[in-house]
Design a protein around this motif. Structure first.
Motif, PDB file in Angstrom:
ATOM      1  N   ARG A   1       0.837  -1.366   0.100  1.00 26.04           N
ATOM      2  CA  ARG A   1      -0.074  -0.162  -0.035  1.00 26.04           C
ATOM      3  C   ARG A   1       1.095   1.219   0.008  1.00 26.04           C
ATOM      4  O   ARG A   1       0.634   2.144  -0.751  1.00 26.04           O
ATOM      5  N   VAL A   2       1.864   1.319   0.765  1.00 21.75           N
ATOM      6  CA  VAL A   2       2.588   2.576   0.655  1.00 21.75           C
ATOM      7  C   VAL A   2       3.396   2.595  -0.473  1.00 21.75           C
ATOM      8  O   VAL A   2       3.548   3.877  -1.203  1.00 21.75           O
ATOM      9  N   SER A   3       4.024   1.442  -0.973  1.00 19.93           N
ATOM     10  CA  SER A   3       4.511   1.511  -2.206  1.00 19.93           C
ATOM     11  C   SER A   3       3.579   1.987  -3.473  1.00 19.93           C
ATOM     12  O   SER A   3       4.066   2.878  -4.070  1.00 19.93           O
ATOM     13  N   ASP A   4       2.411   1.570  -3.271  1.00 18.59           N
ATOM     14  CA  ASP A   4       1.495   2.035  -4.379  1.00 18.59           C
ATOM     15  C   ASP A   4       1.125   3.468  -4.193  1.00 18.59           C
ATOM     16  O   ASP A   4       1.022   4.362  -5.186  1.00 18.59           O
ATOM     17  N   THR A   5       0.902   4.150  -3.029  1.00 14.89           N
ATOM     18  CA  THR A   5       0.681   5.352  -2.664  1.00 14.89           C
ATOM     19  C   THR A   5       2.089   6.407  -3.419  1.00 14.89           C
ATOM     20  O   THR A   5       1.879   7.201  -3.682  1.00 14.89           O
ATOM     21  N   VAL A   6       3.441   5.780  -2.936  1.00 15.18           N
ATOM     22  CA  VAL A   6       4.212   6.568  -3.450  1.00 15.18           C
ATOM     23  C   VAL A   6       4.356   6.618  -5.338  1.00 15.18           C
ATOM     24  O   VAL A   6       4.647   7.691  -5.682  1.00 15.18           O
ATOM     25  N   ILE A   7       4.105   5.578  -5.698  1.00 15.09           N
ATOM     26  CA  ILE A   7       4.121   5.509  -7.177  1.00 15.09           C
ATOM     27  C   ILE A   7       3.123   6.551  -7.585  1.00 15.09           C
ATOM     28  O   ILE A   7       3.283   7.296  -8.654  1.00 15.09           O
ATOM     29  N   ARG A   8       1.939   6.514  -6.957  1.00 16.17           N
ATOM     30  CA  ARG A   8       0.769   7.340  -7.400  1.00 16.17           C
ATOM     31  C   ARG A   8       0.890   8.841  -6.973  1.00 16.17           C
ATOM     32  O   ARG A   8       0.688   9.640  -8.006  1.00 16.17           O
ATOM     33  N   SER A   9       1.648   9.174  -6.093  1.00 11.65           N
ATOM     34  CA  SER A   9       1.769  10.444  -5.757  1.00 11.65           C
ATOM     35  C   SER A   9       3.229  11.231  -5.674  1.00 11.65           C
ATOM     36  O   SER A   9       3.029  12.474  -5.502  1.00 11.65           O
ATOM     37  N   PHE A  10       4.179  10.633  -5.870  1.00  9.23           N
ATOM     38  CA  PHE A  10       5.537  11.025  -6.040  1.00  9.23           C
ATOM     39  C   PHE A  10       5.676  11.677  -7.487  1.00  9.23           C
ATOM     40  O   PHE A  10       5.021  11.145  -8.375  1.00  9.23           O
ATOM     41  N   PRO A  11       6.750  12.614  -7.598  1.00  9.72           N
ATOM     42  CA  PRO A  11       7.054  12.943  -8.865  1.00  9.72           C
ATOM     43  C   PRO A  11       7.219  12.029  -9.954  1.00  9.72           C
ATOM     44  O   PRO A  11       8.015  11.082  -9.589  1.00  9.72           O
ATOM     45  N   PRO A  12       7.269  12.247 -11.244  1.00 10.39           N
ATOM     46  CA  PRO A  12       7.621  11.341 -12.410  1.00 10.39           C
ATOM     47  C   PRO A  12       9.120  11.288 -12.188  1.00 10.39           C
ATOM     48  O   PRO A  12       9.742  12.057 -11.858  1.00 10.39           O
ATOM     49  N   GLY A  13       9.619  10.218 -12.433  1.00  9.07           N
ATOM     50  CA  GLY A  13      11.088   9.831 -12.332  1.00  9.07           C
ATOM     51  C   GLY A  13      11.378   9.211 -11.227  1.00  9.07           C
ATOM     52  O   GLY A  13      12.624   8.733 -10.865  1.00  9.07           O
ATOM     53  N   THR A  14      10.622   9.161 -10.165  1.00 12.10           N
ATOM     54  CA  THR A  14      10.700   8.523  -8.958  1.00 12.10           C
ATOM     55  C   THR A  14      11.092   7.017  -8.922  1.00 12.10           C
ATOM     56  O   THR A  14      10.225   6.375  -9.894  1.00 12.10           O
ATOM     57  N   ARG A  15      11.945   6.429  -8.393  1.00  9.45           N
ATOM     58  CA  ARG A  15      12.109   4.932  -8.262  1.00  9.45           C
ATOM     59  C   ARG A  15      11.872   4.541  -6.850  1.00  9.45           C
ATOM     60  O   ARG A  15      12.370   5.020  -5.988  1.00  9.45           O
ATOM     61  N   VAL A  16      11.255   3.199  -6.850  1.00  2.37           N
ATOM     62  CA  VAL A  16      11.010   2.643  -5.492  1.00  2.37           C
ATOM     63  C   VAL A  16      11.594   1.462  -5.543  1.00  2.37           C
ATOM     64  O   VAL A  16      11.684   0.667  -6.468  1.00  2.37           O
ATOM     65  N   SER A  17      11.917   0.856  -4.286  1.00  2.00           N
ATOM     66  CA  SER A  17      12.367  -0.623  -4.161  1.00  2.00           C
ATOM     67  C   SER A  17      11.469  -1.484  -4.321  1.00  2.00           C
ATOM     68  O   SER A  17      10.333  -0.947  -3.997  1.00  2.00           O
ATOM     69  N   ARG A  18      11.817  -2.916  -4.248  1.00  2.00           N
ATOM     70  CA  ARG A  18      10.673  -3.864  -4.358  1.00  2.00           C
ATOM     71  C   ARG A  18      11.132  -4.825  -3.345  1.00  2.00           C
ATOM     72  O   ARG A  18      11.555  -6.068  -3.358  1.00  2.00           O
ATOM     73  N   PRO A  19      10.904  -4.194  -1.984  1.00  2.00           N
ATOM     74  CA  PRO A  19      11.417  -5.279  -0.869  1.00  2.00           C
ATOM     75  C   PRO A  19      10.859  -6.405  -0.765  1.00  2.00           C
ATOM     76  O   PRO A  19       9.495  -6.747  -1.168  1.00  2.00           O
ATOM     77  N   VAL A  20      11.368  -7.762  -0.449  1.00  2.00           N
ATOM     78  CA  VAL A  20      10.724  -8.875  -0.353  1.00  2.00           C
ATOM     79  C   VAL A  20      10.466  -9.112   1.229  1.00  2.00           C
ATOM     80  O   VAL A  20      10.220 -10.232   1.426  1.00  2.00           O
ATOM     81  N   GLY A  21      10.702  -8.316   2.076  1.00  2.00           N
ATOM     82  CA  GLY A  21      10.383  -8.728   3.423  1.00  2.00           C
ATOM     83  C   GLY A  21      10.567  -7.212   4.266  1.00  2.00           C
ATOM     84  O   GLY A  21      11.063  -6.145   3.634  1.00  2.00           O
ATOM     85  N   GLY A  22      10.311  -7.143   5.577  1.00  2.00           N
ATOM     86  CA  GLY A  22      10.645  -6.067   6.612  1.00  2.00           C
ATOM     87  C   GLY A  22       9.694  -5.000   6.008  1.00  2.00           C
ATOM     88  O   GLY A  22       8.596  -5.304   5.886  1.00  2.00           O
ATOM     89  N   PHE A  23       9.931  -3.825   6.591  1.00  2.00           N
ATOM     90  CA  PHE A  23       9.039  -2.801   6.634  1.00  2.00           C
ATOM     91  C   PHE A  23       9.503  -1.395   6.105  1.00  2.00           C
ATOM     92  O   PHE A  23       9.130  -0.414   6.883  1.00  2.00           O
ATOM     93  N   VAL A  24      10.445  -1.293   5.348  1.00  2.00           N
ATOM     94  CA  VAL A  24      10.910  -0.134   4.818  1.00  2.00           C
ATOM     95  C   VAL A  24      11.098  -0.107   3.290  1.00  2.00           C
ATOM     96  O   VAL A  24      11.353  -0.958   2.618  1.00  2.00           O
ATOM     97  N   LEU A  25      10.980   1.309   2.846  1.00  2.00           N
ATOM     98  CA  LEU A  25      10.802   1.257   1.415  1.00  2.00           C
ATOM     99  C   LEU A  25      11.983   2.386   1.054  1.00  2.00           C
ATOM    100  O   LEU A  25      12.005   3.595   1.811  1.00  2.00           O
ATOM    101  N   TRP A  26      12.791   2.156  -0.118  1.00  2.00           N
ATOM    102  CA  TRP A  26      13.739   3.123  -0.455  1.00  2.00           C
ATOM    103  C   TRP A  26      13.543   3.720  -1.834  1.00  2.00           C
ATOM    104  O   TRP A  26      12.794   3.083  -2.751  1.00  2.00           O
TER     105      TRP A  26
END
Lengths: 486, 486
Positions: A391-416
């Motif tokens: 959900r956090v990842s989706d929200t970042v992708i939706r609302s951060f500026p174009p060109g933003t890149r997000v990690s795809r974590p396979v565990g834990g609870f942080v997003l880079w």
């Protein structure tokens, strides 16, 4: 004791299988997925396994159920985005001096009026607090003597046996006699470093890595040298070899290497087994002491428990550091430092540093690990963390500026998150804090300024307030995160 | 909040008064002392005050009651013995390398078959374990959330307020905002040293001092320089000045000084107020950071709470380290490091070392200090420790070889023993351990071999088995402690 029982493995595999079909656009957003009955028949699996798989996908934000109709692919499924790119690094030791930042963040940490997306804290609602409190109350009542008197320096024997059992589930056979119970993983890292690196010596770290590692090194009077690490592959062995060779030539040798192969913080990846084996081989060849931080090892979302480096041939002397702070109760401050060949030194340092860990918290954790339903609890926690991360990842992708890149974590609870070039995450940090949202700017994860356009978000919580806060940070990134506007 | 209420002071004064008469041979061993009624009349004190005074003297081993007849001076009253003499010291930094000894002692520490006279452990029978366990059970039951989640880095606010109140009773006004809660006094010392001494720097210590201080210095990568300390007077300011001056000349300056003014370990004395003031003045004049270890401060047997150095003019910047490990519960590992001008640095180091102290133990101690009857408990503990110390001391005087000198502690629960010249206490240590008695040889208290004919005995316990064990150690000293016989 298995971490994942066979039935749960089955539904996770099925979920992964369906997800592949979604990724491959076999099923597109809005499509109806095969009915539970159909899938059960075609896969030869029970109805309940299929239902579990669909519910997992639902938690992860890929599908939604519709009453009387079945499961559908979500419309707002996350777009394919690039993962953050590695940064340019200098391979020379640089002092880690982020004290002001860390203090400002610490001061904001306890405050209820601030949305906490800065520290990697577990979700208290997911912690088994009721069960822990019952255990604590009973232990205190029933044997006050053993709860409040000094215990052995390396820790309570029963707890060390339980820890050894958990490590066995992660593929390695360790003796309870190799374990020193510590005040969280942080103290374990300090002990490991001091036990294996001469004063003033050089320690290689992954870059980016969490600030606790850099603090532990510099607090101990050592120096750090940063080696790029890559999602899915781990530390760059070519760059590491170059640094090791240069150290040998200049006489300023690298003594140890700290890595986080299972759910790297902040990147969130797990090193594949072949990469782990290659790393162990490299360390053996170059006489490097590996120190492994496995604090998120139990929180990989899917599949079997990933192996620790000690499970691989040649990994016998890896020092393994971890804790229960991310899974059971951060406030109990129970961690461990496991070492075969440096055990005496680690124990000696523990004694000189704090004599021993407090007794009651050790007994509580020991009791929970042996009788508290830890595995069952972990299954629930992994599922929930996977879902809120999506959900956090989706929200970042939706609302951060174009060109933003997000990690795809396979565990834990942080997003880079890598912001578009030119965005200064320390500006985003300050403006977010002014808006009562705490995030972790990229500078926290390196002694260099290589990550000044990156930030880390905690994903353990999810609520409308969190969603709004992430969108607010996105807005700040769009508006004012550019260096030139300041 | 007063540590000693006025009535208890009265009976203690009377006891001290009677004891002077016994020392002066006004009343000799076997003599009948004035009846309770007589003394009450002549002193103008209540019957119960006189009875309390006699019972205190009885506990201390000076008098015995006889049914229907009154109180008599004990026949086996302790002979006047010399106190241990200071030793010759080198005033150069020497590495503290007693790891083998400390490990062997640690291994013997937990064993039930060994009589424990080696570590300064409180008597578990005197600890308020039942009350602590009730508090712990209630806290865990009633608010699981706050018990098991992370707390603020410097510690729980309520606990820090309670600590500040205790320090106020020791004559100093400190703010809760100057306090960092630590894992016992040992971690507090490590933090204090690292916060105030540059890496590799020089720290002056009292000689002898307990090994925890020397370990904390050397673990932190600093060096120690030993300055003789004397019962009743404290550290030798002339020798200290010489060392400070020499450091200035050679460019290898002493940065800090660790002292234990209230119940020095192992010597057991309290520095008089004038000596404390002189020490503070000296430190101000020479820009020396004083680190005070006050872990026995609440366990002075008689009189008011002795002042900490921060209570004296010029003492504002003394760093104060202490814990509840000697009074309430060693296994809770709750201590504190208090600093006005280095607070930020101490807090930063605490965070880097172990993030924060565990929450539940902090809440337990906070609750006990505010509502648990700590003062009442302390009065009972002080009396009991005074009594058992007197018994151990008597037994040593009776059974050790002629020429033995013993300390005259005014608090705490250790006795410092100087054996006749030529006796090697490490031999006594080994032979005692073979006889299943653990003692602390003098080498533990110095990086030099200056105390090889000294040993320390723990006096917190008393039983026929302890008495027999002390006599056995005395026998070993008589028989085999001589270096030449080996």
């Amino acid at each position: 004791m298995a971490i994942v029982d066979p039935s749960s493995r089955l539904y996770e595999k099925l979920a992964a299988n369906v997800r592949e079909q979604i990724d491959a656009r076999t099923f597109r957003p809005g499509d109806r997925l095969p009915s539970v009955r159909e899938l059960s028949r075609s896969k030869g699996m029970s109805i309940s396994t299929v239902l579990d798989a669909y519910r997992l996908l639902e938690d992860q934000g890929f599908v939604i159920p519709r009453a009387q109709s079945g499961f559908y692919v979500r419309m707002n499924i996350r777009r394919k985005t690039e993962e953050p790119s590695p940064s340019n690094l200098q391979s020379i030791p640089i002092p880690f001096d982020r004290n002001e930042l860390i203090e400002a963040m610490s001061a904001a940490m306890g405050r209820d009026d601030i949305v906490q997306l800065g520290f990697a804290l577990p979700n208290p609602d997911l912690l088994p607090q009721e069960r822990i409190s019952r255990i604590a109350a009973r232990l205190a009542r029933e044997n006050p003597e053993s709860c409040f008197s000094y215990g052995p320096v390396p820790g309570n024997r029963g707890l060390r046996e339980q820890i050894a059992q958990r490590i066995f589930a992660a593929g390695a056979s360790v003796s309870p006699d190799e374990i020193v119970v510590t005040s969280g993983c942080q103290e374990a890292l300090c002990l490991a470093i001091q036990a294996s690196v001469p004063r003033g010596g050089l320690v290689a770290v992954e870059s980016p890595c969490h600030s606790g590692i850099l603090q532990a090194i510099h607090l101990s009077g050592m120096r750090s040298i940063e080696i790029a690490t890559m999602a899915g592959a781990g530390i760059d062995l070519l760059a590491l070899e170059e640094a090791v060779m240069q150290g040998k030539q200049t006489g300023d040798q690298i003594s140890a290497l700290i890595v986080c192969p299972n759910v790297q913080n902040p990147l969130g990846f797990v090193m594949p087994d072949e990469a782990k084996q290659a790393l162990v081989d490299f360390a053996v060849d170059h006489h490097l002491q590996i120190i492994e931080d496995d604090v998120y090892g139990d929180l990989v979302f899917e599949g079997n428990r990933q192996k620790v480096l000690r499970a691989f041939p040649g990994g016998e002397n890896v020092i393994l550091c971890s804790s229960i702070s991310k899974t059971l109760a951060p406030g109990l401050r129970i961690g461990w430092c496991i070492s075969r060949n440096r055990f005496s030194e680690v124990r000696r340092l523990k004694y000189a540093l704090s004599v021993s860990s407090p007794t009651l918290p050790q007994l509580i954790v020991s009791e929970f690990l042996s009788n508290g339903g830890y595995d069952q609890y972990l299954r629930r926690a992994r599922k929930a963390y996977g879902a809120s991360l999506a959900r956090v990842s989706d929200t970042v992708i939706r609302s951060f500026p174009p060109g933003t890149r997000v990690s795809r974590p396979v565990g834990g609870f942080v997003l880079w998150v890598e912001l578009p070039a030119g965005t200064d995450s320390s500006v985003v940090y300050s403006r977010s804090l002014a808006a009562k949202i705490l995030i972790a700017p990229g500078n926290l994860f390196s002694a260099q300024d290589a990550y000044s356009s990156y930030l880390r978000l905690t994903t353990s919580f999810w609520s409308p307030r969190i969603e709004a806060s992430i969108m607010a940070v996105g807005h700040i990134c769009r508006m004012g995160g550019n260096r030139k506007t300041l």
